[in-house]
Design a protein around this motif. Structure first.
Motif, PDB file in Angstrom:
ATOM      1  N   ARG A  74       0.836  -1.194   0.000  1.00 40.95           N
ATOM      2  CA  ARG A  74       0.000   0.000   0.000  1.00 40.95           C
ATOM      3  C   ARG A  74       0.878   1.253   0.000  1.00 40.95           C
ATOM      4  NH1 ARG A  74      -5.303  -0.743   0.786  1.00 40.95           N
ATOM      5  NH2 ARG A  74      -6.022  -2.779   1.543  1.00 40.95           N
ATOM      6  N   ARG A  75       0.475   2.235  -0.774  1.00 41.03           N
ATOM      7  CA  ARG A  75       1.245   3.471  -0.879  1.00 41.03           C
ATOM      8  C   ARG A  75       0.317   4.637  -0.579  1.00 41.03           C
ATOM      9  NH1 ARG A  75       6.000   2.126  -3.498  1.00 41.03           N
ATOM     10  NH2 ARG A  75       5.934   0.216  -4.742  1.00 41.03           N
ATOM     11  N   ASN A  76       0.864   5.636   0.098  1.00 41.75           N
ATOM     12  CA  ASN A  76       0.067   6.823   0.386  1.00 41.75           C
ATOM     13  C   ASN A  76       0.094   7.763  -0.814  1.00 41.75           C
ATOM     14  OD1 ASN A  76       2.563   8.168   0.494  1.00 41.75           O
ATOM     15  ND2 ASN A  76       2.742   7.829   2.696  1.00 41.75           N
ATOM     16  N   LEU A  77      -0.639   8.856  -0.688  1.00 39.32           N
ATOM     17  CA  LEU A  77      -0.787   9.779  -1.815  1.00 39.32           C
ATOM     18  C   LEU A  77       0.547  10.394  -2.256  1.00 39.32           C
ATOM     19  CD1 LEU A  77      -2.642  11.239  -3.779  1.00 39.32           C
ATOM     20  CD2 LEU A  77      -3.080  12.958  -2.003  1.00 39.32           C
ATOM     21  N   GLU A 121       3.493   9.151  -2.149  1.00 33.11           N
ATOM     22  CA  GLU A 121       4.240   8.120  -2.866  1.00 33.11           C
ATOM     23  C   GLU A 121       3.676   7.905  -4.264  1.00 33.11           C
ATOM     24  OE1 GLU A 121       5.849   5.218   0.723  1.00 33.11           O
ATOM     25  OE2 GLU A 121       3.802   4.960  -0.027  1.00 33.11           O
ATOM     26  N   ARG A 122       2.349   7.943  -4.386  1.00 33.15           N
ATOM     27  CA  ARG A 122       1.739   7.799  -5.707  1.00 33.15           C
ATOM     28  C   ARG A 122       2.130   8.954  -6.624  1.00 33.15           C
ATOM     29  NH1 ARG A 122       0.542   2.700  -6.678  1.00 33.15           N
ATOM     30  NH2 ARG A 122      -0.730   1.769  -5.034  1.00 33.15           N
ATOM     31  N   ARG A 138      -9.225   3.155   0.084  1.00 33.41           N
ATOM     32  CA  ARG A 138      -8.248   3.917   0.856  1.00 33.41           C
ATOM     33  C   ARG A 138      -7.128   4.476  -0.013  1.00 33.41           C
ATOM     34  NH1 ARG A 138      -7.352   0.378   6.440  1.00 33.41           N
ATOM     35  NH2 ARG A 138      -9.522   0.521   7.185  1.00 33.41           N
ATOM     36  N   GLU A 139      -6.856   3.827  -1.133  1.00 31.59           N
ATOM     37  CA  GLU A 139      -5.834   4.339  -2.048  1.00 31.59           C
ATOM     38  C   GLU A 139      -6.450   5.024  -3.258  1.00 31.59           C
ATOM     39  OE1 GLU A 139      -1.899   2.304  -2.623  1.00 31.59           O
ATOM     40  OE2 GLU A 139      -3.099   0.584  -2.011  1.00 31.59           O
TER      41      GLU A 139
END
Length: 317
Positions: free
Chosen positions: A14-17, A19-20, A247-248
């Motif tokens: 899972r990556r947060n915003l 990181e995206r 969530r992502e």
């Protein structure tokens, strides 16, 4: 022949915003020329004359006026006058999936001449051609961004089919908008005389439907470009990805809209001459392409995890 994407052995990290967004910037850095597309679109909007229909409804309105009441004649005349103020270049902007700085309101025109006028069927042909042009530029930008991913790189031979599927996707979304929009506006018009508040509620509900459609369809272009899916399957994939990975997916999609409109709101007043227009357009193009690349990366990482939950959504037709 049907082809299914294989489910991934492990759930991707899972990556947060941030990181995206960083992933998107890295993709654009590998193909910086894609920023030229939004810049060229902005230059076209600011330097070239507007394209306007010239009394396109004049013949039809003369027929309607013979059989309609005075109020209907006045409304039709107002609609005809309003149509002449429309810039037909918005047709290309509307189907261009990688927004440019001046693709919305507030375009600073550096062209002081009169708009170019088009009559009759030539107007319809021009609108059709500009729509195809916008979709073509979108396909090229998304395709090249996809080519710079670490995996699932689209093949050159698939580009014409992907362009056709993007066109069908646009028609489906427009059709869905009309499906909900026409009843909403008809209902609001009937309620307007009895209850203005009721009409506003109906229009507000229609606005929420459009927002939901935008959210759940946001990953459909990635499904077409990377997964090589048909338009309907791409919409189904996009819906399932947003629903299963909220969530992502939701922060990425909502942040994309907020960043696009917020940055445009801040940069447009600063673009007053050619140098500032180029600088602002380049900065906005970097952001816009990076956000699209981030969506491609998200789709590429997450679509395999849906294979065991929704295998029909991963079927290539």
């Amino acid at each position: 022949m049907n082809r299914r994407l294989q489910p991934q052995a492990q759930e991707p990290q899972r990556r947060n915003l941030p990181e995206r967004l960083s992933q998107g910037f890295r993709i654009v850095r590998r193909a910086p020329w894609v920023i030229l597309m939004p810049i060229l679109l902005d230059l076209w909007l600011t330097l070239m004359p507007a394209l306007a229909p010239n009394r396109w409804l004049a013949t039809m309105s003369s027929v309607v006026n013979r059989f309609s009441r005075a109020q209907g004649q006045q409304l039709w005349s107002q609609a005809n006058e309003l149509l002449q103020t429309i810039d037909l270049r918005s047709s290309a902007v509307g189907t261009y999936l990688v927004p440019s700085l001046f693709s919305g309101a507030g375009t600073p025109s550096l062209y002081s001449g009169a708009p170019w006028l088009f009559n009759g069927w030539l107007t319809l042909l021009l609108v059709l051609g500009l729509n195809v042009l916008g979709l073509g530029f979108s396909a090229i930008v998304l395709f090249w961004l996809g080519r710079n991913l670490d995996q699932a790189k689209p093949a050159w031979a698939a580009l014409p089919k992907q362009l056709w599927n993007l066109a069908k996707l646009s028609l489906i979304i427009v059709g869905l908008g009309l499906l909900f929009g026409i009843p909403a506006f008809v209902t609001a018009s009937f309620l307007l005389s009895a209850s203005a508040f009721g009409a506003q509620l109906v229009l507000a509900a229609f606005g929420l439907v459009l927002i939901a459609l935008w959210v759940y369809a946001s990953l459909a272009p990635a499904a077409i470009m990377l997964g090589q899916q048909s338009a309907l399957i791409a919409l189904y994939q996009s819906y399932n990805l947003v629903r299963q990975q909220p969530r992502e997916a939701l922060p990425l999609i909502i942040a994309s809209g907020v960043l696009i409109h917020g940055t445009a709101f801040l940069l447009r007043p600063l673009a007053t001459n050619m140098i500032s227009i180029l600088a602002a357009s380049a900065l906005f193009g970097l952001l816009s392409c990076s956000l699209q690349a981030a969506k491609l990366v998200f789709y590429n990482e997450r679509v395999g995890s849906l294979a065991h939950r929704f295998p029909v959504a991963l079927t290539q037709k």
